[in-house]
Design an enzyme around this catalytic site. Structure first.
Site, mmCIF file in Angstrom:
data_model
loop_
_atom_site.group_PDB
_atom_site.id
_atom_site.type_symbol
_atom_site.label_atom_id
_atom_site.label_comp_id
_atom_site.label_asym_id
_atom_site.label_seq_id
_atom_site.Cartn_x
_atom_site.Cartn_y
_atom_site.Cartn_z
ATOM 1 C CD GLU A 143 41.727 34.136 28.627
ATOM 2 O OE1 GLU A 143 41.712 34.450 27.426
ATOM 3 O OE2 GLU A 143 42.187 34.884 29.511
ATOM 4 C CD GLU A 166 46.194 34.241 31.490
ATOM 5 O OE1 GLU A 166 45.922 35.267 30.846
ATOM 6 O OE2 GLU A 166 46.248 33.106 30.995
HETATM 7 C C1 FCB Z 1 44.835 35.959 27.957
HETATM 8 C C2 FCB Z 1 45.581 34.706 27.574
HETATM 9 C C3 FCB Z 1 47.064 34.788 27.769
HETATM 10 C C4 FCB Z 1 47.609 36.152 27.416
HETATM 11 C C5 FCB Z 1 46.818 37.242 28.084
HETATM 12 C C6 FCB Z 1 47.323 38.634 27.806
HETATM 13 O O1 FCB Z 1 43.669 36.040 27.203
HETATM 14 O O2 FCB Z 1 45.094 33.633 28.328
HETATM 15 O O3 FCB Z 1 47.656 33.748 27.041
HETATM 16 O O4 FCB Z 1 47.679 36.284 26.043
HETATM 17 O O5 FCB Z 1 45.482 37.159 27.696
#
Ligand code: FCB
Length: 462
Positions: A170, A369
């Site tokens: 990110e 994620e």
């Molecule tokens: C993302 C991050 C991760 C976590 C999630 C909830 O932005 O990559 O580390 O904090 O959000």
């Protein structure tokens, strides 16, 4: 009994995993030669992280990793995505390598392989060595070079055992939350600094891909948090605001990475700021746009965008969030403990739109994620019946399957997160884990969502 009929079915070979990140779980912040990172500095600055929480101890994963790998094995995942703490490997950001840091990740990787789990390593999940920030951080090109050196060291050590590598996690958060709105480390509030950081992160990515290729890794990619921006109303002004939001959150990354160009300046309001900056060099686009084996996408929620003409951008702080649009709460949707709306269809739409825009230039995708923070409660029987999280995961896996059915080439899915952990500026107050962590005792308790995910994975193999 779990209702298996409700499980979406994925193609054979689809990778199911779970994800974490170093600063959020490891603790042992001053052990075995680890140097300070920008998140140590940030979290130790009073008032920046909720409740004064820090990652000093976190989930103590540094010492308890065998127990955590056992939880992964029991879960039945194919792969585990973790991140490597740069300040454990190169404590001063440049110069001597710390063998004890390398050794920790070698032990973790061996433990995973012994459990039949494929390691997927992220090289940068936000814990920049403080020494590099002191020399300019991502505002300066030197940091991209140091990142390539660190990558070469780590890959030289682990390439034979780690098949999947993610350069950056990110970068939008690193550049804009870190250098323009100050909500992430290093907590800077700058306009130009954030834009330079965005560019140097991409250059660092490109240089790291070169290092990974030289080390002979099987798969190299990057993880982006792409947003599904929805207009608050059908008005032309709100739709134009969506174009601006798309440009600043998504196109600033996907255009150089996948299309070999910078976003069109007509589409963005800070175009004139990013165009012609002296931090861009000839050859950068070719470096950044090298072919990738996969694109990692983190997805949590859609963002509802409204035009905000009254917010005249401050030229010194002309940033992603101060840019004539505002985020609006989505009426009618359930919201998680982060106050994020739950809209699984937006997940499908995001992926389908990406495929429509980039076509064959879009590499295979891994969802690196996806998950939700909920108001978990421990029942008298000691269990955590996190029904909302189960519904979230079920909804999003079903939405993901719809994207596959629509022809998007998605190869894997990693739930965020294996463990409750340090949720950045929110501290330990927000729990994303499918395993509860009691921070007083470090006791791990699998939640109902863990059992649901386990059954879902097992059902794929019936
Ligand atoms: C993302 C991050 C991760 C976590 C999630 C909830 O932005 O990559 O580390 O904090 O959000």
């Amino acid at each position: 009994m779990t209702e298996s009929r409700a499980f979406p079915r994925f193609p054979a070979g689809f990778v199911f995993g779970a994800a974490t990140a170093s600063y959020q779980i490891e603790g042992a912040a001053r052990e075995d030669g680890r140097g300070p990172s920008i998140w140590d500095t940030y979290s130790h600055t009073p008032g920046l992280v909720a409740n004064g929480d820090t990652g000093d101890i976190a989930c103590d994963h540094y010492h308890r990793y065998p127990e955590d790998v056992a939880l992964l094995r029991e879960l039945g995942v194919d792969s585990y995505r973790f991140s490597i703490a740069w300040p454990r490997i190169v404590p001063d950001g440049s110069g001597p390598v710390n063998p004890k840091g390398l050794d920790f990740y070698a032990r973790l990787v061996d433990e995973l392989l012994a459990a039949g789990i494929e390691p997927a390593a992220t090289l940068y999940h936000w814990d920049l060595p403080q020494a590099l920030e002191d020399r300019g951080g991502w505002r300066v090109r030197e940091t991209a070079e140091r990142f390539a050196e660190y990558t070469a060291v780590v890959a030289g050590h682990l390439a034979d055992r780690v098949p999947r590598w993610i350069t950056l996690n990110e970068p939008w958060c690193s550049a804009f939350l870190g250098y323009s709105v100050g909500r992430h480390a290093p907590g800077a509030r700058e306009g130009r600094g954030a834009l330079a950081a965005a560019h140097h992160l991409l250059v660092g990515h490109g240089r790291a891909v070169e290092a990974l290729r030289a080390a002979g890794v099987r798969e190299a990619g990057i993880t982006l948090n792409l947003d599904r921006n929805l207009p608050a109303t059908g008005s032309a002004a709100d739709r134009a605001a969506v174009v601006r939001a798309d440009t600043q959150h998504n196109l600033v990354w996907t255009e150089p990475l996948l299309a070999g160009r910078y976003p069109h300046t007509e589409e963005e309001t800070w175009g004139e700021l990013i165009t012609g900056q002296d931090f861009r060099r000839d050859g950068d686009l070719a470096l950044i746009g090298q072919p990738l084996d996969f694109l990692g996408i983190n997805y949590y929620r859609p963002i509802v965008v409204a035009d905000a003409p009254h917010r005249e951008p401050d030229p010194a702080l002309r940033t992603a969030t101060d840019n004539r649009y505002a985020e609006v709460r989505l009426a009618g949707a359930r919201h998680t403990a982060m106050d994020w709306p739950v809209v699984p269809d937006s997940f499908t739409d995001l992926l389908v739109a990406l495929k429509e825009r980039y076509g064959d230039a879009l590499p295979p995708i891994h969802i690196t994620e996806n998950g939700s923070a909920e108001h978990d409660e421990v029942s008298p029987d000691g269990a955590v019946h996190d029904r909302d999280r189960v519904a979230y995961l079920r909804g999003h896996l079903t939405a993901l399957k719809a994207a596959l059915d629509a022809g998007v080439d998605v190869r894997g899915y990693y739930v965020w997160s294996l463990l409750d952990n340090f949720e950045w500026a929110f501290g330990y107050g927000k729990r994303f884990g499918i395993v509860r962590v009691d921070y007083d005792t470090q006791r791990r308790t699998p939640k109902d969502s863990y059992h649901w995910y386990r059954a879902m994975i097992a059902a794929q193999r019936d």
